[in-house]
Design a protein around this motif. Structure first.
Motif, mmCIF file in Angstrom:
data_model
loop_
_atom_site.group_PDB
_atom_site.id
_atom_site.type_symbol
_atom_site.label_atom_id
_atom_site.label_comp_id
_atom_site.label_asym_id
_atom_site.label_seq_id
_atom_site.Cartn_x
_atom_site.Cartn_y
_atom_site.Cartn_z
ATOM 1 N N LEU A 111 -43.513 125.107 -58.153
ATOM 2 C CA LEU A 111 -43.551 126.085 -59.386
ATOM 3 C C LEU A 111 -44.502 125.188 -60.350
ATOM 4 O O LEU A 111 -44.218 124.026 -60.827
ATOM 5 C CB LEU A 111 -41.975 125.945 -59.847
ATOM 6 N N THR A 170 -45.588 125.017 -64.315
ATOM 7 C CA THR A 170 -45.063 125.400 -65.491
ATOM 8 C C THR A 170 -46.193 125.050 -66.383
ATOM 9 O O THR A 170 -45.730 125.010 -67.836
ATOM 10 C CB THR A 170 -43.992 124.510 -65.718
ATOM 11 N N ILE A 177 -41.334 121.089 -58.686
ATOM 12 C CA ILE A 177 -41.713 121.563 -60.047
ATOM 13 C C ILE A 177 -43.081 120.694 -60.716
ATOM 14 O O ILE A 177 -42.870 119.336 -60.745
ATOM 15 C CB ILE A 177 -40.771 121.570 -61.095
ATOM 16 N N ALA A 229 -42.697 119.645 -66.675
ATOM 17 C CA ALA A 229 -42.080 119.980 -65.259
ATOM 18 C C ALA A 229 -40.701 119.301 -65.527
ATOM 19 O O ALA A 229 -39.838 119.762 -64.853
ATOM 20 C CB ALA A 229 -42.902 119.030 -64.187
ATOM 21 N N VAL A 234 -33.733 121.468 -57.078
ATOM 22 C CA VAL A 234 -35.171 121.048 -57.701
ATOM 23 C C VAL A 234 -35.534 119.407 -57.278
ATOM 24 O O VAL A 234 -34.898 118.570 -57.233
ATOM 25 C CB VAL A 234 -35.054 121.144 -59.396
#
Length: 450
Positions: free
Chosen positions: A374, A376, A412, A420, A434
């Protein structure tokens, strides 16, 4: 004599100034925590006779009105600003004298409609003049032009171009002192930062002064505008109303049981420790925003305005530092605070959580089929390079797009780890699996990841 003392507010990317002749001072664009300004005045043995605002600020709550009241000084504000308090109204071309300083008001619309600059000369002719440019002429660029009304961005960008050109006609050796451009989201283009500049230097490097023509400048500036913090929507109105004094005393301290109730109510309980300390151990349901530069920017960007807020720090000093940053953006008083480690503040083993921290080297070795990367970062950062197959949701949009986050484990990242880490804490709070990539994105190319 004309001396200028610089007050840096690195967490917002802004600077305030005290200009003086050795005894008489004027203060330009002060931040909300005016005790810093008062300390400079006291240390230098100066009397503040005027506070000058270049504009109604979009990125912070001004301390100008309160400083003027406490110092019994003139509060100099554009006559066209529809303020709700008494001020010394000025317009383009007005000339004011304070001690040995001669101040000429210059209209410089663009960053805001009613923006002003102040050209300050030493009446004795000993020191070079200074021009306080606010959000108009920055170091290397200009202030962004889409904060007043997005529909007027083209109009204000053209005004900004002409304002910069007007300022460029000042004497070569005039020292330039902008308020924005040191990491502030109020800047645009290639703001250079740095400690000093002159009109002559800006003629050589400033985007608005080196562009081939107005249309080229306008197209380039608008194409480079990026997202800016949501809390900006509240700043202008607050400044027009006239902000009052602040209270930096410690908020109500709560114990572990009271903290548990706030967490169960899904209030914002913000842990101020480093991102790695938070990942290793944190209260389940809390949000980790590492205290440092841009702490208040991202808290203010993400939190629902007016939502209950509790700060959790390792010490009272840490909480006090966070409070000082928050009052600058209009979050005047946290509802509560707690002091101690997660272990100190836990109500049982299930109330403390953790998640892994890795680097991009670990991502190279990981089985990518079993996880989602992911990203960000902002849209403009993503456009410059990304990890193939990664999912992109900018941090500032995450809370409104949680339903778009894929199921399964999430690794992330951002550009350095700071954003993050906030995203990881928000997703962990939502019950997601996560892993924080605490690493610099610049390493991905060498690792074959981008």
């Amino acid at each position: 004599m004309l001396h200028v003392e610089v007050l840096d507010t690195s967490d917002l990317g802004d600077r305030s100034y005290v200009a003086h002749d050795g005894s008489t001072a004027v203060v330009v664009d002060p931040q909300r925590d005016i005790d810093r300004v008062e300390a400079v005045l006291l240390e230098r043995g100066l009397r503040c006779v005027a506070v000058l605002e270049t504009h109604m600020h979009n990125d912070y709550v001004s301390g100008g009105l309160e400083l003027a009241r406490r110092a019994d000084a003139d509060y100099v504000v554009n006559a066209e600003d529809p303020v709700h308090f008494e001020r010394e109204s000025v317009r383009d071309g007005d000339v004011l004298t304070f001690g040995q300083m001669r101040v000429t008001v210059i209209s410089t619309p663009g960053h805001t409609v009613t923006h002003l600059a102040y050209f300050v000369e030493d009446s004795e002719g000993i020191d070079p003049a200074a021009v306080f440019t606010g959000g108009s002429l920055l170091y290397g660029s200009v202030g962004r032009t889409d904060l007043v009304d997005v529909e007027r961005t083209d109009e204000l960008t053209r005004a900004q171009f002409h304002s910069a050109r007007r300022l460029s006609e000042l004497p070569d050796d005039a020292r330039v002192f902008p308020t924005h451009g040191f990491g502030s989201f109020c800047s645009s283009g290639s703001a250079a930062g740095g400690d000093s500049s002159t009109i002559a230097e800006e003629r050589q490097r400033n985007d608005a002064l080196t562009a081939a023509d107005e249309d080229t400048f306008v197209a380039t500036l608008i194409s480079n505008l990026t997202a800016y913090p949501a809390y900006y929507a509240h700043m202008g109105a607050r400044n027009l109303q006239g902000p009052g004094p602040i209270d930096l005393s410690l908020p109500e301290l709560v114990d572990a049981e009271q903290l548990r109730k706030r967490l169960e109510a899904e209030e914002w309980v913000v842990d101020l420790r480093t991102r790695t300390a938070y990942a290793a151990e944190h209260l389940v349901g809390s949000i980790g925003i590492e205290l440092g530069d841009q702490f208040s920017t991202y808290l203010g960007w993400l939190i629902e305005w007016g939502a209950p807020l509790t700060l959790v720090g390792e010490s009272a000093d840490q909480v006090a530092t966070a409070q000082r940053q928050l009052v600058r953006i209009g979050i005047d008083r946290p509802d509560a605070a707690a002091i101690g480690s997660p272990s100190d503040l836990s109500t049982g083993p299930d109330s403390v959580g953790s998640y892994p921290v890795v680097g991009f080297d670990d991502l190279v070795a990981a089985d990518r089929s079993r996880l989602t990367v992911l990203d960000t970062r902002r849209d403009d950062e993503r456009a410059a390079g990304a990890i193939p197959g990664s999912v992109h949701i900018p941090l500032h949009a995450l809370l409104t797009r949680l339903d778009e986050v894929p199921a399964g484990p999430l690794w992330i990242h951002c550009a350095s780890g700071f954003r993050a880490s906030i995203a990881a804490s928000l997703l962990a709070r939502a019950g997601r699996d996560v892993t924080l990539i605490d690493d610099h994105f610049s390493r991905t190319e060498g690792l074959g990841l981008s």
